[in-house]
Design an enzyme around this catalytic site. Sequence first.
Site, PDB file in Angstrom:
ATOM      1  N   GLN A  16      -1.109  13.448  -4.883  1.00  0.00           N
ATOM      2  CA  GLN A  16      -0.116  12.442  -5.274  1.00  0.00           C
ATOM      3  C   GLN A  16       0.299  12.719  -6.714  1.00  0.00           C
ATOM      4  O   GLN A  16      -0.452  12.458  -7.649  1.00  0.00           O
ATOM      5  CB  GLN A  16      -0.701  11.028  -5.139  1.00  0.00           C
ATOM      6  CG  GLN A  16      -0.977  10.632  -3.698  1.00  0.00           C
ATOM      7  CD  GLN A  16      -1.781   9.341  -3.597  1.00  0.00           C
ATOM      8  OE1 GLN A  16      -2.803   9.198  -4.260  1.00  0.00           O
ATOM      9  NE2 GLN A  16      -1.349   8.417  -2.771  1.00  0.00           N
ATOM     10  N   ASP A  58       4.538  -0.845  -5.095  1.00  0.00           N
ATOM     11  CA  ASP A  58       3.153  -0.386  -5.155  1.00  0.00           C
ATOM     12  C   ASP A  58       2.821   0.153  -6.552  1.00  0.00           C
ATOM     13  O   ASP A  58       3.578   0.938  -7.121  1.00  0.00           O
ATOM     14  CB  ASP A  58       2.949   0.712  -4.105  1.00  0.00           C
ATOM     15  CG  ASP A  58       1.545   1.247  -4.106  1.00  0.00           C
ATOM     16  OD1 ASP A  58       0.629   0.509  -3.709  1.00  0.00           O
ATOM     17  OD2 ASP A  58       1.360   2.414  -4.525  1.00  0.00           O
ATOM     18  N   ARG A  78       7.701  -4.224  -1.437  1.00  0.00           N
ATOM     19  CA  ARG A  78       6.447  -4.292  -2.205  1.00  0.00           C
ATOM     20  C   ARG A  78       6.398  -3.109  -3.162  1.00  0.00           C
ATOM     21  O   ARG A  78       6.397  -1.946  -2.733  1.00  0.00           O
ATOM     22  CB  ARG A  78       5.246  -4.248  -1.266  1.00  0.00           C
ATOM     23  CG  ARG A  78       3.887  -4.216  -1.963  1.00  0.00           C
ATOM     24  CD  ARG A  78       2.795  -4.061  -0.912  1.00  0.00           C
ATOM     25  NE  ARG A  78       1.461  -3.977  -1.482  1.00  0.00           N
ATOM     26  CZ  ARG A  78       0.875  -2.854  -1.903  1.00  0.00           C
ATOM     27  NH1 ARG A  78       1.521  -1.701  -1.822  1.00  0.00           N
ATOM     28  NH2 ARG A  78      -0.355  -2.867  -2.375  1.00  0.00           N
ATOM     29  N   GLU A  84       2.782  -5.395  -6.850  1.00  0.00           N
ATOM     30  CA  GLU A  84       1.350  -5.199  -6.632  1.00  0.00           C
ATOM     31  C   GLU A  84       0.705  -4.958  -8.000  1.00  0.00           C
ATOM     32  O   GLU A  84       0.780  -3.853  -8.542  1.00  0.00           O
ATOM     33  CB  GLU A  84       1.078  -4.014  -5.704  1.00  0.00           C
ATOM     34  CG  GLU A  84      -0.387  -3.910  -5.312  1.00  0.00           C
ATOM     35  CD  GLU A  84      -0.956  -2.502  -5.368  1.00  0.00           C
ATOM     36  OE1 GLU A  84      -2.102  -2.327  -4.926  1.00  0.00           O
ATOM     37  OE2 GLU A  84      -0.277  -1.589  -5.882  1.00  0.00           O
ATOM     38  N   HIS A 115      -5.369  -4.613   3.427  1.00  0.00           N
ATOM     39  CA  HIS A 115      -5.719  -3.247   3.811  1.00  0.00           C
ATOM     40  C   HIS A 115      -6.694  -2.608   2.831  1.00  0.00           C
ATOM     41  O   HIS A 115      -7.356  -1.624   3.151  1.00  0.00           O
ATOM     42  CB  HIS A 115      -4.457  -2.395   3.851  1.00  0.00           C
ATOM     43  CG  HIS A 115      -3.885  -2.146   2.487  1.00  0.00           C
ATOM     44  ND1 HIS A 115      -3.317  -3.151   1.732  1.00  0.00           N
ATOM     45  CD2 HIS A 115      -3.834  -1.031   1.721  1.00  0.00           C
ATOM     46  CE1 HIS A 115      -2.920  -2.658   0.575  1.00  0.00           C
ATOM     47  NE2 HIS A 115      -3.223  -1.389   0.544  1.00  0.00           N
ATOM     48  N   ASP A 116      -6.781  -3.165   1.611  1.00  0.00           N
ATOM     49  CA  ASP A 116      -7.523  -2.525   0.539  1.00  0.00           C
ATOM     50  C   ASP A 116      -8.936  -3.092   0.437  1.00  0.00           C
ATOM     51  O   ASP A 116      -9.321  -4.020   1.138  1.00  0.00           O
ATOM     52  CB  ASP A 116      -6.776  -2.717  -0.779  1.00  0.00           C
ATOM     53  CG  ASP A 116      -6.728  -1.437  -1.603  1.00  0.00           C
ATOM     54  OD1 ASP A 116      -7.557  -0.541  -1.346  1.00  0.00           O
ATOM     55  OD2 ASP A 116      -5.866  -1.333  -2.492  1.00  0.00           O
ATOM     56  N   HIS A 122       4.349   7.670  -7.579  1.00  0.00           N
ATOM     57  CA  HIS A 122       4.150   9.084  -7.289  1.00  0.00           C
ATOM     58  C   HIS A 122       4.802   9.478  -5.972  1.00  0.00           C
ATOM     59  O   HIS A 122       5.219   8.631  -5.183  1.00  0.00           O
ATOM     60  CB  HIS A 122       2.647   9.410  -7.224  1.00  0.00           C
ATOM     61  CG  HIS A 122       1.864   8.415  -6.422  1.00  0.00           C
ATOM     62  ND1 HIS A 122       1.118   7.414  -7.010  1.00  0.00           N
ATOM     63  CD2 HIS A 122       1.736   8.216  -5.089  1.00  0.00           C
ATOM     64  CE1 HIS A 122       0.548   6.671  -6.073  1.00  0.00           C
ATOM     65  NE2 HIS A 122       0.918   7.144  -4.893  1.00  0.00           N
ATOM     66  N   ARG A 148     -12.474   2.154   3.584  1.00  0.00           N
ATOM     67  CA  ARG A 148     -11.472   1.111   3.831  1.00  0.00           C
ATOM     68  C   ARG A 148     -11.026   1.090   5.295  1.00  0.00           C
ATOM     69  O   ARG A 148     -10.499   0.078   5.775  1.00  0.00           O
ATOM     70  CB  ARG A 148     -10.271   1.294   2.898  1.00  0.00           C
ATOM     71  CG  ARG A 148     -10.606   1.029   1.442  1.00  0.00           C
ATOM     72  CD  ARG A 148      -9.443   1.326   0.527  1.00  0.00           C
ATOM     73  NE  ARG A 148      -9.082   2.738   0.565  1.00  0.00           N
ATOM     74  CZ  ARG A 148      -8.118   3.288  -0.168  1.00  0.00           C
ATOM     75  NH1 ARG A 148      -7.419   2.526  -0.996  1.00  0.00           N
ATOM     76  NH2 ARG A 148      -7.856   4.574  -0.099  1.00  0.00           N
ATOM     77  N   ASP A 199      -3.438   9.291   1.877  1.00  0.00           N
ATOM     78  CA  ASP A 199      -4.006   8.086   1.254  1.00  0.00           C
ATOM     79  C   ASP A 199      -3.533   6.844   1.994  1.00  0.00           C
ATOM     80  O   ASP A 199      -3.083   5.870   1.403  1.00  0.00           O
ATOM     81  CB  ASP A 199      -3.626   8.021  -0.225  1.00  0.00           C
ATOM     82  CG  ASP A 199      -4.291   6.849  -0.954  1.00  0.00           C
ATOM     83  OD1 ASP A 199      -5.381   6.431  -0.529  1.00  0.00           O
ATOM     84  OD2 ASP A 199      -3.701   6.346  -1.938  1.00  0.00           O
TER      85      ASP A 199
END
Length: 620
Positions: A234, A266, A264, A308, A375-376, A166, A501, A123
Amino acid sequence: MMTNKQTSAGTGPFEARLAGNLDELKWLYCELYHNDAEAFDRFLEMLRRSYDQRKAALRAQDEARTADPSWYRARDILGMMLYVNAFAGTLKGVEGKLDYIRECGVNYLHLMPLLESPKGRSDGGYAVSDFRAVQPDLGTMEDLEHLADACRAEGVRLCLDFVMNHTSEDHAWAKKARAGEPGYRERYFFYDSWDIPREFERTVPQVFPTTAPGSFTWLEDCKQVVMTNFYPYQWDLNYANPVVFNDMTENLLFLANRGIDVIRLDAIPYIWKELGTACRNLPQVHTLSRMLRLAVETVCPGVLLLGEVVMEPVKVAPYFGTTEKPECHMLYNVTTMATTWHTLATGDASLLKRQMEAVCALPGEFLFLNYLRCHDDIGWGLDYPWLRERFGADEVAHKKYLNDYFTGKWPGSPARGELYNDDPRLGDARLCGTTASLCGLEAADGEEDPVKVEQAVSCDLTLHAFMLSQSGIPVLYSGDEVGQFNDCAYHDDPEKREDSRYLHRGAFRWDLAERRKDPETYQGKLFLGLRRLEEIRAGEPCFDQGAEAWVEESGDRRVLALCRRQGDRELVCLYNFSREFVTAGVQRPGSYTELMYGQKYDGIGQVTLYPCGFAWLLRD
């Protein structure tokens, strides 16, 4: 108990910080983990161990930053996010490109996920199989630490993702859990049948309904069901188990001890699961984030936590905590980002004005990380009740319009993007593409139309100017500084073609960067224009984080008027989001100077703005 030993072991910085935080830490921990004193003692031992492993240079930096608690709020901070492999191949390659990074004015560098993860099931690096190892093709943990040392010497703060929710199914804990080794299935959510998972799925929204439907996965080899909110590989961690919190906090501190300045967090809203809820933003999440903040302040107070939280503003602000009990140091300003693109597509700044009113009304100590692209994908999490009330907009139809506009399907649209997780039934697809391509530069360049190229460059610079004029830390996406287009080559890569993406995650175009100083090229226009904007921002006190900021009526709903004041200095920023010439402004007497181009104005009630143009007007 360890508690008493710890507080009486000495009077050094660690002991002093722990003594100041101990009562709250113990209260929060024991309330969450049902007075598990043994687990709490292990937690304190871990904090001590992590501090002992922190090298002298980082301890000295901690003391310096503690003495200047506003060190990360300076107006000259400029960020950039990049993928190591796309930018320079390896961590050593990034170190070799630090001169270019500094030439961009960047002093905050966010490296996208680079910890070890399985090839083809990562991912994008968010399925971590080892929190203490770097992906082998990028280098080693020693290379990461060496890069951090080099960045510190250059005054560049380094940011790294920490995937909290995860692990990969290839993580050592997951392998042991799968094998039934005692103590490891309790780190995840394992069930013998689908009974409880089906109860969860009654209330838990799907993260990726198209590419990874459902929130659980059946494991045929061990005849178990495991919670997998994101992708089947995940596995969600169970933070109701104190062992998980202790070990994951130690993993976070391990990265901080490698020299990472910003961690960061996540997907932090997802980390606490409770049957009968949406498993998002639960109160226990804030207990955990507060304990993380206290752990960091105790061991490495020079390190920042970036949350995030990709949700609407009412759910974002709580992750700052309170002035007395802060949680994250800074958060993503995701709603403003999405609303900015909505405004470009509609040519109407009404919703953006409303959004900025809400942001400007927040306490001044709240620090946002502002961006146009990352990036998303871009998710259309807009204020649809207000759009419906004000314009009669239907949510599904409006999302379809936005996606049609930015994929170039709408008549006359110059944008070029692709959809992500498109589900025609729900009309809830998200959007991918680079800033330049979404602004129309890719299409204009393909048509070899110099007028359209100029318009696209103007649009690109205007959006960046708006980002730079917001309070907080502005962050560029690598490649945007030279107008990099979409990379459609991912369609031919079997490991990437299912994830659109990768359209904006292409390899950095160093051939484009070679033209960055040539003002006759669009690369030069963008690079030099951005550098001019960044230098103005760094030198103008009105851009201070603590400056007063507000929005006013511009006289034309196509134009946003964002005002800033610091002392007796006042700056009025006007942004035209339409593709037409517009005359607008705010009623102010006296003379003003436009900072980007030097034009003088006697009163700024009637300022003519180019299509997708802007003006930064400083009162003389």
